[in-house]
Design a protein around this motif. Structure first.
Motif, PDB file in Angstrom:
ATOM      1  N   ASP A 263       0.834  -1.203   0.000  1.00  0.00           N
ATOM      2  CA  ASP A 263       0.000   0.000   0.000  1.00  0.00           C
ATOM      3  C   ASP A 263       0.868   1.252   0.000  1.00  0.00           C
ATOM      4  N   GLU A 264       1.958   1.196   0.740  1.00  0.00           N
ATOM      5  CA  GLU A 264       2.856   2.354   0.812  1.00  0.00           C
ATOM      6  C   GLU A 264       3.506   2.634  -0.544  1.00  0.00           C
ATOM      7  N   GLN A 265       3.917   1.581  -1.243  1.00  0.00           N
ATOM      8  CA  GLN A 265       4.517   1.754  -2.558  1.00  0.00           C
ATOM      9  C   GLN A 265       3.509   2.309  -3.561  1.00  0.00           C
ATOM     10  N   VAL A 266       2.291   1.810  -3.516  1.00  0.00           N
ATOM     11  CA  VAL A 266       1.244   2.296  -4.419  1.00  0.00           C
ATOM     12  C   VAL A 266       0.953   3.766  -4.143  1.00  0.00           C
ATOM     13  N   LYS A 267       0.846   4.115  -2.868  1.00  0.00           N
ATOM     14  CA  LYS A 267       0.577   5.507  -2.483  1.00  0.00           C
ATOM     15  C   LYS A 267       1.706   6.419  -2.968  1.00  0.00           C
ATOM     16  N   SER A 268       2.946   5.987  -2.785  1.00  0.00           N
ATOM     17  CA  SER A 268       4.092   6.788  -3.203  1.00  0.00           C
ATOM     18  C   SER A 268       4.116   6.979  -4.723  1.00  0.00           C
ATOM     19  N   ALA A 269       3.790   5.930  -5.464  1.00  0.00           N
ATOM     20  CA  ALA A 269       3.774   6.037  -6.919  1.00  0.00           C
ATOM     21  C   ALA A 269       2.682   6.992  -7.386  1.00  0.00           C
ATOM     22  N   HIS A 270       1.497   6.900  -6.762  1.00  0.00           N
ATOM     23  CA  HIS A 270       0.410   7.820  -7.118  1.00  0.00           C
ATOM     24  C   HIS A 270       0.788   9.264  -6.793  1.00  0.00           C
ATOM     25  N   GLU A 271       1.450   9.466  -5.678  1.00  0.00           N
ATOM     26  CA  GLU A 271       1.862  10.824  -5.297  1.00  0.00           C
ATOM     27  C   GLU A 271       2.840  11.398  -6.319  1.00  0.00           C
ATOM     28  N   GLN A 272       3.771  10.571  -6.793  1.00  0.00           N
ATOM     29  CA  GLN A 272       4.712  11.024  -7.806  1.00  0.00           C
ATOM     30  C   GLN A 272       3.988  11.390  -9.099  1.00  0.00           C
ATOM     31  N   PHE A 273       3.093  10.528  -9.539  1.00  0.00           N
ATOM     32  CA  PHE A 273       2.351  10.768 -10.783  1.00  0.00           C
ATOM     33  C   PHE A 273       1.448  11.994 -10.649  1.00  0.00           C
ATOM     34  N   ASP A 274       0.794  12.157  -9.504  1.00  0.00           N
ATOM     35  CA  ASP A 274      -0.073  13.317  -9.285  1.00  0.00           C
ATOM     36  C   ASP A 274       0.733  14.615  -9.260  1.00  0.00           C
ATOM     37  N   PHE A 275       1.922  14.544  -8.679  1.00  0.00           N
ATOM     38  CA  PHE A 275       2.804  15.712  -8.661  1.00  0.00           C
ATOM     39  C   PHE A 275       3.148  16.139 -10.087  1.00  0.00           C
ATOM     40  N   LEU A 276       3.438  15.172 -10.932  1.00  0.00           N
ATOM     41  CA  LEU A 276       3.795  15.494 -12.315  1.00  0.00           C
ATOM     42  C   LEU A 276       2.607  16.079 -13.081  1.00  0.00           C
ATOM     43  N   GLU A 277       1.403  15.648 -12.747  1.00  0.00           N
ATOM     44  CA  GLU A 277       0.221  16.241 -13.373  1.00  0.00           C
ATOM     45  C   GLU A 277       0.108  17.724 -13.025  1.00  0.00           C
ATOM     46  N   VAL A 278       0.330  18.041 -11.762  1.00  0.00           N
ATOM     47  CA  VAL A 278       0.265  19.444 -11.326  1.00  0.00           C
ATOM     48  C   VAL A 278       1.301  20.279 -12.073  1.00  0.00           C
ATOM     49  N   VAL A 279       2.520  19.772 -12.175  1.00  0.00           N
ATOM     50  CA  VAL A 279       3.592  20.503 -12.851  1.00  0.00           C
ATOM     51  C   VAL A 279       3.227  20.794 -14.297  1.00  0.00           C
ATOM     52  N   VAL A 280       2.762  19.775 -15.009  1.00  0.00           N
ATOM     53  CA  VAL A 280       2.472  19.946 -16.442  1.00  0.00           C
ATOM     54  C   VAL A 280       1.182  20.716 -16.662  1.00  0.00           C
ATOM     55  N   ARG A 281       0.101  20.306 -16.000  1.00  0.00           N
ATOM     56  CA  ARG A 281      -1.214  20.918 -16.241  1.00  0.00           C
ATOM     57  C   ARG A 281      -1.298  22.350 -15.719  1.00  0.00           C
ATOM     58  N   ASP A 282      -0.880  22.550 -14.457  1.00  0.00           N
ATOM     59  CA  ASP A 282      -1.107  23.833 -13.801  1.00  0.00           C
ATOM     60  C   ASP A 282       0.016  24.834 -14.017  1.00  0.00           C
ATOM     61  N   GLU A 283       1.189  24.350 -14.447  1.00  0.00           N
ATOM     62  CA  GLU A 283       2.303  25.274 -14.673  1.00  0.00           C
ATOM     63  C   GLU A 283       2.655  25.341 -16.167  1.00  0.00           C
ATOM     64  N   ASP A 284       3.115  24.241 -16.752  1.00  0.00           N
ATOM     65  CA  ASP A 284       3.519  24.277 -18.160  1.00  0.00           C
ATOM     66  C   ASP A 284       2.362  24.616 -19.101  1.00  0.00           C
ATOM     67  N   TYR A 285       1.300  23.821 -19.041  1.00  0.00           N
ATOM     68  CA  TYR A 285       0.232  23.994 -20.024  1.00  0.00           C
ATOM     69  C   TYR A 285      -0.635  25.208 -19.739  1.00  0.00           C
ATOM     70  N   SER A 286      -0.832  25.545 -18.486  1.00  0.00           N
ATOM     71  CA  SER A 286      -1.569  26.764 -18.156  1.00  0.00           C
ATOM     72  C   SER A 286      -0.839  27.987 -18.703  1.00  0.00           C
ATOM     73  N   THR A 287       0.494  28.007 -18.524  1.00  0.00           N
ATOM     74  CA  THR A 287       1.304  29.099 -19.084  1.00  0.00           C
ATOM     75  C   THR A 287       1.247  29.082 -20.597  1.00  0.00           C
ATOM     76  N   GLY A 288       1.338  27.891 -21.202  1.00  0.00           N
ATOM     77  CA  GLY A 288       1.295  27.784 -22.654  1.00  0.00           C
ATOM     78  C   GLY A 288       0.005  28.304 -23.248  1.00  0.00           C
ATOM     79  N   LYS A 289      -1.119  28.056 -22.562  1.00  0.00           N
ATOM     80  CA  LYS A 289      -2.410  28.550 -23.055  1.00  0.00           C
ATOM     81  C   LYS A 289      -2.467  30.071 -23.019  1.00  0.00           C
TER      82      LYS A 289
END
Length: 407
Positions: free
Chosen positions: A327-353
């Protein structure tokens, strides 16, 4: 040979890191702002790049078992990928040979596909298996009515297809030997942990960000941090490129301890350091390593243009060397993936738009790519070159002889 080339690149990065230098382009390059906003040029790019060049359509681990399939639409072309009984992958035009209705949607596992319009049935290998009410329909040559097959290629744990039924461009030639280096990731044995699709700005606006470390400590100061590196050296194989920060220091995956790579022999340099940075596959994919869930992972970002000049869509595949178990490994992997979504969606792509909306005003005639932004310079040169190349010129560009001469 691939490890020798990876070591040579790493030595280049070590030397520049030790000297606090980077490799520069020859000059500042100006790109017309209209290249991002012109709808006619955009349609040319969709047609001559995305519907004519090989595209990375899936990581192999998305279709791991015989019978696995995925249907998708790329720039108006319905595509069906299937894993065959012998383990190979086939790419078909997802249109029934009777009236053109798609025979599959979504993803799953199937040995045959039945058209939902009239019931014609096709095997997983594209062969027409049965015509509904065949006696009433009339005699047809079933062998001539199989699903149309696109050129496809699987290498380094990635799957490519060319959405041109008549293409004569060998996908291996197009990759320019790049897949031999990508094989060092070992994706063939990895697993797909999660995936999602997010909307973005114009496809070139979005892709510029994958080729640019210059913005990292500014745009991503609240996520990656203001002290993050902003320099990159670039390495090229045809239109494909890798960018990585010049540094003699590296942190092994799973450790917080930095080590001086300059003190290591070639054989001692860890694989993590050899594969550092961002690896891009022209015209629409980037691969970057991350660590989550207790093991190596990578985000494979697959970018496609949308229906209009101001939109794109990116599917993010989070692949991992091993499936997380606890469960800890799954949670950690989801946290990493969710972090990357924030970086791309809310920073890179929001700025790009916002950037693209401003460019559509027509008030800025040119955008600049500095001597430290060599990747963006080369990317736009290739986009322009391949958008306007004839089919014959396209073949010439990617012959091994021409490629070697260009390098």
């Amino acid at each position: 040979m691939s490890r020798e080339e990876l070591v040579a690149m790493t030595r280049n990065l070590i030397e520049h890191g030790a000297a606090d230098t980077m490799e520069y382009a020859d000059e500042v390059v100006r790109v017309p702002a209209s290249s991002y906003t012109d709808p006619d040029l955009y349609e040319q790019e969709r047609r001559n790049i995305f519907r004519r060049l090989p595209l990375m359509v899936a990581p192999s681990c998305e279709l791991p078992e015989p019978g696995d399939y995925k249907a998708m639409d790329i720039c108006g072309i319905p595509l069906l990928l299937t894993r065959q009984r012998d383990g190979s992958v086939a790419a078909f035009l997802n249109m029934c040979s009777h009236r053109g209705n798609p025979v599959a949607s979504g993803s799953g596992n199937a040995s045959r596909f039945t058209c939902g319009y009239h019931g014609w049935t096709f095997k997983n290998d594209g062969a027409l298996l049965g015509v509904a009410s065949a006696k009433d329909f009339g005699t047809v040559d079933k062998a001539a009515l199989c699903l149309k097959r696109f050129p496809s290629y699987e290498s380094a744990g990635l799957i490519w297809a060319t959405l041109d039924l008549e293409s004569k461009l060998p996908i291996a030639d197009y990759l320019s030997g790049y897949d031999a280096l990508l094989s060092a990731f070992g994706f063939e044995g990895w697993t797909l942990f999660s995936q999602r699709t997010i909307p973005g700005p114009n496809w070139k606006t979005a892709y510029d960000g994958y080729l640019d470390f210059y913005h990292l400590p500014v745009l991503h100061k609240d996520t990656f941090g203001a002290d993050f590196y902003n320099r990159a050296n670039y390495f090229f194989w045809g239109p494909h490129q890798r960018l990585s920060a010049p540094s003699k220091m590296a942190t092994r995956v799973g450790s917080d301890i930095e080590e001086d790579l300059s003190l290591l022999s070639d054989d001692e340099i860890p694989n993590d350091a050899l594969l550092s940075g961002v690896w891009t596959i022209f015209p629409h994919v980037s691969i970057a390593s991350f660590y989550g869930g207790g093991q190596r992972g990578a985000m494979i970002s697959q970018l496609f243009p949308g229906e209009t000049v101001d939109e794109s869509f990116t599917t993010q595949f989070y692949v991992m060397e091993n499936q997380p178990e606890t469960d800890e490994q799954v949670k950690s992997a989801h946290e990493q993936f969710d972090f990357l979504e924030v970086v791309v969606r809310d920073e890179d792509y929001s700025t790009g738009k916002r950037q693209h909306q401003a460019l559509q005003s027509g008030m800025l005639k040119e955008v600049l790519f500095g001597k430290n932004e060599r990747g963006g310079q080369v990317f736009h040169q290739w986009v322009d070159k391949l958008t306007h190349a004839s089919d014959t010129e396209l073949l010439d560009i990617f012959t091994p002889e021409q490629r070697e001469a260009a390098e």
